[in-house]
Every structure is written in C-alpha cells, then in structure tokens.
Design an enzyme around this catalytic site. Structure first.
Site, PDB file in Angstrom:
ATOM      1  N   ASN A 259      -0.997   7.747 -21.038  1.00  0.00           N
ATOM      2  CA  ASN A 259      -1.729   9.022 -21.016  1.00  0.00           C
ATOM      3  C   ASN A 259      -3.122   8.712 -20.484  1.00  0.00           C
ATOM      4  OD1 ASN A 259      -3.011  11.431 -21.466  1.00  0.00           O
ATOM      5  ND2 ASN A 259      -3.230  11.128 -23.681  1.00  0.00           N
ATOM      6  N   TRP A 260      -3.338   9.090 -19.235  1.00  0.00           N
ATOM      7  CA  TRP A 260      -4.620   8.735 -18.603  1.00  0.00           C
ATOM      8  C   TRP A 260      -5.768   9.622 -19.062  1.00  0.00           C
ATOM      9  CZ3 TRP A 260      -3.163   7.831 -12.699  1.00  0.00           C
ATOM     10  CH2 TRP A 260      -2.506   6.605 -12.601  1.00  0.00           C
ATOM     11  N   LYS A 261      -5.477  10.667 -19.812  1.00  0.00           N
ATOM     12  CA  LYS A 261      -6.516  11.616 -20.239  1.00  0.00           C
ATOM     13  C   LYS A 261      -7.309  12.062 -18.991  1.00  0.00           C
ATOM     14  CE  LYS A 261      -6.702   9.067 -24.522  1.00  0.00           C
ATOM     15  NZ  LYS A 261      -6.991   9.294 -25.909  1.00  0.00           N
TER      16      LYS A 261
ATOM     17  N   HIS B   5      -1.266  17.242 -27.827  1.00  0.00           N
ATOM     18  CA  HIS B   5      -2.062  16.031 -28.074  1.00  0.00           C
ATOM     19  C   HIS B   5      -3.217  16.390 -29.011  1.00  0.00           C
ATOM     20  CE1 HIS B   5      -4.706  12.622 -27.398  1.00  0.00           C
ATOM     21  NE2 HIS B   5      -3.649  11.972 -26.961  1.00  0.00           N
TER      22      HIS B   5
ATOM     23  N   GLU C 166      -6.229  15.691 -29.003  1.00  0.00           N
ATOM     24  CA  GLU C 166      -7.468  16.123 -28.333  1.00  0.00           C
ATOM     25  C   GLU C 166      -7.370  17.581 -27.899  1.00  0.00           C
ATOM     26  OE1 GLU C 166      -7.582  12.927 -25.493  1.00  0.00           O
ATOM     27  OE2 GLU C 166      -7.883  11.525 -27.154  1.00  0.00           O
TER      28      GLU C 166
ATOM     29  N   GLU D 135       1.341  10.227 -33.503  1.00  0.00           N
ATOM     30  CA  GLU D 135       0.024   9.675 -33.190  1.00  0.00           C
ATOM     31  C   GLU D 135      -0.954  10.026 -34.312  1.00  0.00           C
ATOM     32  OE1 GLU D 135      -0.399   8.956 -28.684  1.00  0.00           O
ATOM     33  OE2 GLU D 135      -1.281  10.878 -29.154  1.00  0.00           O
TER      34      GLU D 135
ATOM     35  N   GLY E 127      -7.727   5.889 -29.924  1.00  0.00           N
ATOM     36  CA  GLY E 127      -8.965   5.424 -29.284  1.00  0.00           C
ATOM     37  C   GLY E 127      -9.923   4.716 -30.225  1.00  0.00           C
TER      38      GLY E 127
ATOM     39  N   SER F  65      -4.023   3.419 -30.275  1.00  0.00           N
ATOM     40  CA  SER F  65      -4.544   2.062 -30.112  1.00  0.00           C
ATOM     41  C   SER F  65      -3.464   1.009 -29.879  1.00  0.00           C
ATOM     42  CB  SER F  65      -5.438   1.692 -31.304  1.00  0.00           C
ATOM     43  OG  SER F  65      -6.567   2.553 -31.344  1.00  0.00           O
TER      44      SER F  65
ATOM     45  N   GLY G 158      -3.017   5.556 -24.485  1.00  0.00           N
ATOM     46  CA  GLY G 158      -4.168   6.059 -23.744  1.00  0.00           C
ATOM     47  C   GLY G 158      -4.917   4.926 -23.067  1.00  0.00           C
ATOM     48  N   GLY G 159      -5.955   4.427 -23.732  1.00  0.00           N
ATOM     49  CA  GLY G 159      -6.876   3.448 -23.152  1.00  0.00           C
ATOM     50  C   GLY G 159      -6.213   2.284 -22.425  1.00  0.00           C
TER      51      GLY G 159
END
Ligand code: PEP
Length: 249
Positions: free
Chosen positions: A9-11, A95, A97, A167, A173, A213, A234-235
């Site tokens: 997930n590149w956000k 998600h 966010e 999640e 993150g 994470s 993500g990251g």
C-alpha cells in the site's frame, strides 16, 4: 488451499515516473505466482502506467479507495467503473487512514464492497482496533462488528473472493506489532465470525492478511501462522529491495 497475498500500500507516495522506476526495478525478481500473489496498491494517477507494466506479469494492481456509485456529481471521486476499465483488479477499502481522516464508515465500506464485486474488483477490506480499544480488551468485539458490517448482504461467493486485512490501528506506521500469535488469534477469530455469518466453507476460502509495521525481517513469523494469508504493507513496500524482501519472506 489459500494462496498468500502480499499487497503493498503505497499510500500517497510516488509520482508516475517513480512508480514506473520502482516497477522496472523489481520485474526480474518477482516471486513464483504459484506460491504468492503479488499486489501493488498505488495512487490513482499511477494506475494506468502500472497496469500497462503489469500486463505481461503476474502482479495485481490495486487502488486504495473508490466511490461506491458508478458515476455522478461527486467531485474528486473515482468510480469502480473507471477502475475496472483501466484494468485495475483490487481496491483497498476502509483503511484506517480513510476511516480516521476521510469519514469512511462501516456502512460506506459495505456499499463499496458491493460495488467492487458488482464490477469484478477484489476488495481488500481493512479492519482493526485502536490502541485504546486494545487496552480495554475490546479488540475482538471491534473487529467482529467491522467484519459483519463490511460483509453485510454479500453472497458467500463474493465473500470467498474478498480479502480481509487485519490491521491494528496502533501498529500502522509505528514500528510496533502484536506478536505473530496474537495476530493469528484475531485472524482465526475473524474466520470464525465469517463462518458464523456465512458458512465454514466460505471462512475456509477467504484470505485474511495481517498488516501493521510488517518488514522483511519480521514477515516470516506472520507468514508461518496457520490463519494468516499474507500481509498488507505500507512503509516497507516503498523501496524495491524491501518489497522484494517481503515477497521472499
Ligand atoms: C498500511 O498502510 O496498511 C500499513 C500496514 O502500513 P505500515 O506497513 O507502514 O505499518
């Protein structure tokens, strides 16, 4: 049996040029598609270039959100029809966010899940508790409610083809994670909820990822668990070497 699915997930990261550079740098290192399903969920503007790149590769391309309507006066939104026409196969829904910053609700996630299936997109439905909810021992209650609401009135076949990402919000993150056993325990519980609401057969088929994470050096412990069918990342999905490390898991 269920094939694990690793989704990046590149956000809100990577311009089109950056997305194409990334794609080219991993294309000779992709895993055996019989072993792992690889998905990249990118910003809308990157999707046409990524779909074009992925045409002759076994990589799924996904969006990170969409509207549930097919078209209309919804300024700034993207519809499932638009994604489908592009050749996008997956869409992340709910998600944390989006729930936190953009008023996504369990009801809108459900509408979007219906829209995704109507248009042949595979939803990756995110659920998970906040830090406070975990501290108060409400994790299972929270994910139960989110899962039931997200899947309301879908058919068993549609649920089988959906993906759920567990999640924990406090793990996204932050560098913090539950233990692999704790994540597996919640995911097994989600499977039990799906069995109650639909059938054991449906619960056995649906893929449920862990997210929060995940990194190349901790993914193996999650992948070894009986009920965890991959990861939403993500990251660590932003750097080619780390993404390949995740896929090699
Ligand atoms: C995510 O964005 O879904 C996520 C899990 O992020 P991270 O891997 O950075 O925690």
């Amino acid at each position: 049996m269920r094939k694990p699915i690793i989704a990046g997930n590149w956000k809100m990261h990577k311009t089109v040029n950056e997305a194409v550079d990334f794609a080219r740098s991993i294309e000779n290192k992709l895993p055996d598609p019989e072993r792992i399903e690889t998905v990249i969920c990118a910003p809308f503007v990157d999707l046409p270039a990524l779909v074009e790149w992925a045409k002759d590769k076994q990589v799924g391309i996904g969006a990170q959100n969409m509207h549930f309507e097919e078209q209309g006066a919804f300024t700034g939104e993207i519809s499932p029809v638009m994604l489908k026409e592009l050749g996008v196969q997956y869409v992340i829904l709910g998600h944390s966010e989006r729930r936190q910053y953009f008023n996504e609700t369990c009801e809108s996630v459900n509408l979007k899940a219906h829209a995704a299936h109507k248009h042949g997109l595979i939803p990756i439905i995110c659920v998970g508790e906040t830090f406070e909810e975990r501290e108060e021992g409400q994790t299972k209650e929270v994910v139960r409610s989110q899962v039931i609401k997200a899947l309301t009135n879908l058919t068993g076949e549609q649920v089988k083809q959906s993906v759920i990402a567990y999640e924990p919000v406090w793990a996204i993150g932050t560098g913090q994670t539950p233990t692999a056993e704790e994540a597996n325990d919640v995911i097994a519980y989600i499977r039990q909820v799906v069995a109650e609401q639909f059938s054991p057969d449906v619960a056995e088929a649906i893929r449920i990822q862990y997210g929060g994470s995940v990194k190349p050096d901790n993914i193996a412990q999650f992948m070894q668990q009986t009920d965890i069918d991959g990861a939403l990342v993500g990251g660590a999905s932003l750097k080619p070497d780390a993404f390949i490390g995740l896929l090699e898991g």
